[in-house]
Scaffold this motif. Structure first.
Motif, PDB file in Angstrom:
ATOM      1  N   ARG A  38       0.825  -1.212   0.000  1.00  0.00           N
ATOM      2  CA  ARG A  38       0.000   0.000   0.000  1.00  0.00           C
ATOM      3  C   ARG A  38       0.861   1.265   0.000  1.00  0.00           C
ATOM      4  NH1 ARG A  38      -5.153  -1.664   1.990  1.00  0.00           N
ATOM      5  NH2 ARG A  38      -5.504  -3.469   0.706  1.00  0.00           N
ATOM      6  N   GLU A  60     -11.577   8.367  -8.786  1.00  0.00           N
ATOM      7  CA  GLU A  60     -11.939   7.149  -9.498  1.00  0.00           C
ATOM      8  C   GLU A  60     -10.737   6.590 -10.269  1.00  0.00           C
ATOM      9  OE1 GLU A  60     -14.712   5.527  -9.222  1.00  0.00           O
ATOM     10  OE2 GLU A  60     -14.319   4.027 -10.776  1.00  0.00           O
ATOM     11  N   VAL A  72      -8.575   4.580  -7.984  1.00  0.00           N
ATOM     12  CA  VAL A  72      -9.213   3.319  -7.606  1.00  0.00           C
ATOM     13  C   VAL A  72      -9.117   2.331  -8.773  1.00  0.00           C
ATOM     14  CG1 VAL A  72     -11.396   2.237  -6.974  1.00  0.00           C
ATOM     15  CG2 VAL A  72     -10.743   4.409  -5.940  1.00  0.00           C
ATOM     16  N   TYR A 118      -5.648   1.011  -9.096  1.00  0.00           N
ATOM     17  CA  TYR A 118      -5.396  -0.022  -8.084  1.00  0.00           C
ATOM     18  C   TYR A 118      -5.984  -1.355  -8.522  1.00  0.00           C
ATOM     19  CZ  TYR A 118      -5.051  -2.277  -3.566  1.00  0.00           C
ATOM     20  OH  TYR A 118      -4.741  -3.146  -2.558  1.00  0.00           O
ATOM     21  N   ARG A 119      -7.218  -1.250  -9.019  1.00  0.00           N
ATOM     22  CA  ARG A 119      -7.894  -2.466  -9.482  1.00  0.00           C
ATOM     23  C   ARG A 119      -7.153  -3.109 -10.645  1.00  0.00           C
ATOM     24  NH1 ARG A 119     -13.623  -0.360 -10.821  1.00  0.00           N
ATOM     25  NH2 ARG A 119     -14.028   0.389  -8.720  1.00  0.00           N
ATOM     26  N   GLU A 174     -12.416  -1.532  -1.095  1.00  0.00           N
ATOM     27  CA  GLU A 174     -12.449  -2.491  -2.197  1.00  0.00           C
ATOM     28  C   GLU A 174     -11.759  -3.779  -1.813  1.00  0.00           C
ATOM     29  OE1 GLU A 174     -11.930  -1.742  -6.123  1.00  0.00           O
ATOM     30  OE2 GLU A 174     -13.669  -0.443  -6.022  1.00  0.00           O
ATOM     31  N   ALA A 175     -10.623  -3.628  -1.149  1.00  0.00           N
ATOM     32  CA  ALA A 175      -9.835  -4.799  -0.799  1.00  0.00           C
ATOM     33  C   ALA A 175     -10.577  -5.657   0.216  1.00  0.00           C
ATOM     34  CB  ALA A 175      -8.481  -4.367  -0.244  1.00  0.00           C
ATOM     35  N   LYS A 224     -16.860  -5.284  -4.886  1.00  0.00           N
ATOM     36  CA  LYS A 224     -17.028  -3.867  -5.194  1.00  0.00           C
ATOM     37  C   LYS A 224     -18.378  -3.372  -4.715  1.00  0.00           C
ATOM     38  CE  LYS A 224     -13.956  -4.569  -8.896  1.00  0.00           C
ATOM     39  NZ  LYS A 224     -13.952  -5.357 -10.098  1.00  0.00           N
ATOM     40  N   VAL A 279     -19.033   2.397  -4.627  1.00  0.00           N
ATOM     41  CA  VAL A 279     -17.879   3.269  -4.452  1.00  0.00           C
ATOM     42  C   VAL A 279     -18.179   4.678  -4.941  1.00  0.00           C
ATOM     43  CG1 VAL A 279     -16.092   1.517  -4.504  1.00  0.00           C
ATOM     44  CG2 VAL A 279     -16.970   2.437  -6.635  1.00  0.00           C
TER      45      VAL A 279
END
Lengths: 186, 362
Positions: A22, A56, A59, A62-63, B74-75, B79, B82
């Motif tokens: 992280r 967004e 995020v 990260y995804r 999320e982790a 999902k 969000v």
């Protein structure tokens, strides 16, 4: 997140982040958040959508890290995601309507200056900001990537998915329109 | 090279995309042709207009924490929703996050103990969590809720605040080295543990500067004073003490900032997670506290001796001097920048704005 992470290349940080680090991910956020915000702003044309889109973007990054190939440069990959997020934030709702929204600049921090207060300088700034927000998104994008981010034509072409020659012609058009806006008020 | 050819190449020339040979030829032509040189200047003007308004330091203070919160959610699971309501967060935050930590401490004190004082201002929102400690407790300047009896009419209020670009906006206009370097400079104080610290301090904003009330007994209260509970309030004498303590704590924090800046000076690149004089300078300038901003900016300049930071920082210092009407000193700083950084773009930009800055002082 330590000082050593700050010195790491993006690609290495992305690799570490994909492995669940992280701190490495946050180092990437800190390093790129302003550029991402600016790109999202240039896609959406207003601060509120830029904020949503910038959040967004990270995020999604990260995804998507597990599918990121560290052999490819991180910057263009990130910019592509940011640009798409910016465009979809704009499509989502009221985007583009508020243009230079109340959340954009000094007025937001110190709300409600009356029109009578708007001195010539801030009027010009607003006019220019309006002109910037009024540009079609694809012109605004090349303008921001060139004049604000300082990218080369080749880098812009990569980020925008257009030929380098198109970058130059779009830049010319964008600059002409901004200049016209500058002249228009004087 | 003639005008026609120059103009065909001018955009690429301006953007540094020409071959060396062509660049030299265009340069030669521009030296001799004022019309083409003016066109080149127009391109630069358009670029200067292309800035994106920066949402300001308070926004960036919270940015990472917001991303990391979402990432962690999320982790944790699939999902889940969000998406948040559009637009609302930032507009609200911008209004409320600006007051610095000491101001937040005062708000906390007033909120906790001000119940007994009908004139106390109501809480206006979440206190700023991670600004470097501001020198003295102040009511947030955005607390517009309170009426201003006999306040100046809008038009009469000093226009400086409106004209002064917010910290980030100024950054947008300063084009030093590369964009990424500038972003990094802007983020110096936010790196390392700062983001974590801000998240922690968000949970307990007053903890560093407002000590918890000392144990007190009702026996100590003056006879006839209304009963108080440790949780709800304290005798008015104690309120005054409490405010003094908060003020003293804020002053101590300021001294620490200054001492830290001093001890760090010359050690380029040392991160100071507790406070950045550079950011403090911007915050103070934004609050029109130009004298203090100037002091912080000088500490900032001592701390980071890299060329881009000096170039940009000195120009900002000149502006702070101008805003205090110390024009001769500002002139000297500008001359210094001119000498050290020929063709400085930050300086060019400030020179363009300078008449406007000075005009609004009159």
């Amino acid at each position: 997140m330590g000082a050593d992470l700050e010195e790491e290349m993006d690609e290495r940080l992305a690799q570490l982040a994909a492995g669940g680090d992280r701190g490495a991910f946050e180092a990437l956020v800190t390093r790129h958040r302003r550029a991402v915000y600016r790109l999202c702003w240039s896609a959406s044309g207003n601060a509120a959508d830029a904020d949503d889109a910038a959040q967004e973007t990270f995020v999604r990054v990260y995804r998507s890290l597990p599918s990121y190939d560290p052999g490819r440069p991180f910057g263009p990959w990130l910019r592509k995601i940011a640009w798409n997020c910016g465009l979809s934030a704009r499509r989502d709702g009221t985007a583009g309507v508020s243009r230079v929204a109340e959340g954009d600049a000094p007025e937001a921090v110190d709300p409600a200056p009356g029109p009578e207060e708007a001195a010539a300088g801030s009027e010009e700034r607003r006019r220019v900001a309006d002109a910037m927000a009024d540009l079609p998104a694809e012109l605004r994008m090349v303008m921001v990537l060139r004049a604000v981010e300082g990218l080369s034509y080749a880098e812009i072409a990569l980020a925008a998915g257009i030929p380098a020659g198109t970058v130059m012609s779009r830049l010319s058009r964008a600059r002409s329109r901004l200049l016209a806006a500058l002249e228009g008020g004087s | 090279m003639d005008c026609r050819e120059t103009r065909m190449l001018l955009t690429a020339f301006h953007d540094g995309e020409l071959s060396d040979a062509d660049r030299v030829r265009v340069e030669e032509h521009l030296r001799d042709c004022r019309t083409c040189a003016a066109l080149r200047a127009d391109l630069a003007r358009a670029d200067q207009a292309a800035g994106v308004p920066d949402p300001g330091p308070a926004y960036w203070d919270r940015f990472n924490a917001r991303v990391m919160d979402r990432v962690e959610r999320e982790a944790d699971g699939p999902k889940v929703a969000v998406l948040r309501p559009k637009g609302g967060w930032m507009r609200q935050q911008l209004r409320y996050l600006v007051p610095a930590a000491a101001a937040a401490a005062l708000v906390v004190v007033v909120v906790r103990y001000g119940g007994m004082n009908p004139g106390a201002p109501a809480p206006t929102g979440p206190p700023a969590a991670s600004e470097p400690a501001a020198p003295e407790p102040a009511v947030p300047r955005n607390a517009k809720a309170e009426p201003e009896p006999g306040a100046m009419k809008k038009a009469e209020r000093p226009a400086v605040a409106r004209i002064a670009p917010p910290p980030g906006f100024a950054d947008e206009r300063f084009a030093a080295a590369t964009r990424e370097e500038r972003d990094r400079l802007a983020d110096r104080s936010l790196s390392a543990g700062k983001a974590d610290a801000s998240r922690e301090s968000a949970a307990a904003p007053a903890a560093p500067s407002v000590p918890s009330p000392p144990p007190m007994t009702l026996r100590g209260a003056p006879a006839g004073s209304p009963p108080v509970t440790a949780a709800d309030g304290m005798p008015s004498g104690m309120q005054t003490e409490r405010k003094k303590m908060a003020g003293a704590a804020a002053r101590m924090a300021e001294q620490q900032v200054a001492a830290k800046a001093k001890s760090d000076s010359g050690t380029v690149g040392v991160e100071d997670p507790s406070a950045s004089p550079c950011e403090l300078a911007r915050t103070l300038a934004d609050q029109e506290r130009f004298r203090k901003a100037e002091a912080a900016q000088r500490a900032c300049l001592a701390q980071d001796r890299s060329a881009p930071a000096q170039e940009k920082g000195l120009v900002f210092l000149a502006e702070l001097l101008d805003r205090q009407e110390r024009f001769a000193e500002a002139d000297a700083v500008i001359a210094d920048v001119d000498r050290r950084f020929p063709k400085s773009r930050p300086l060019d930009l400030y020179r363009q704005r300078r008449p406007e800055v000075r005009k609004h002082l009159e």
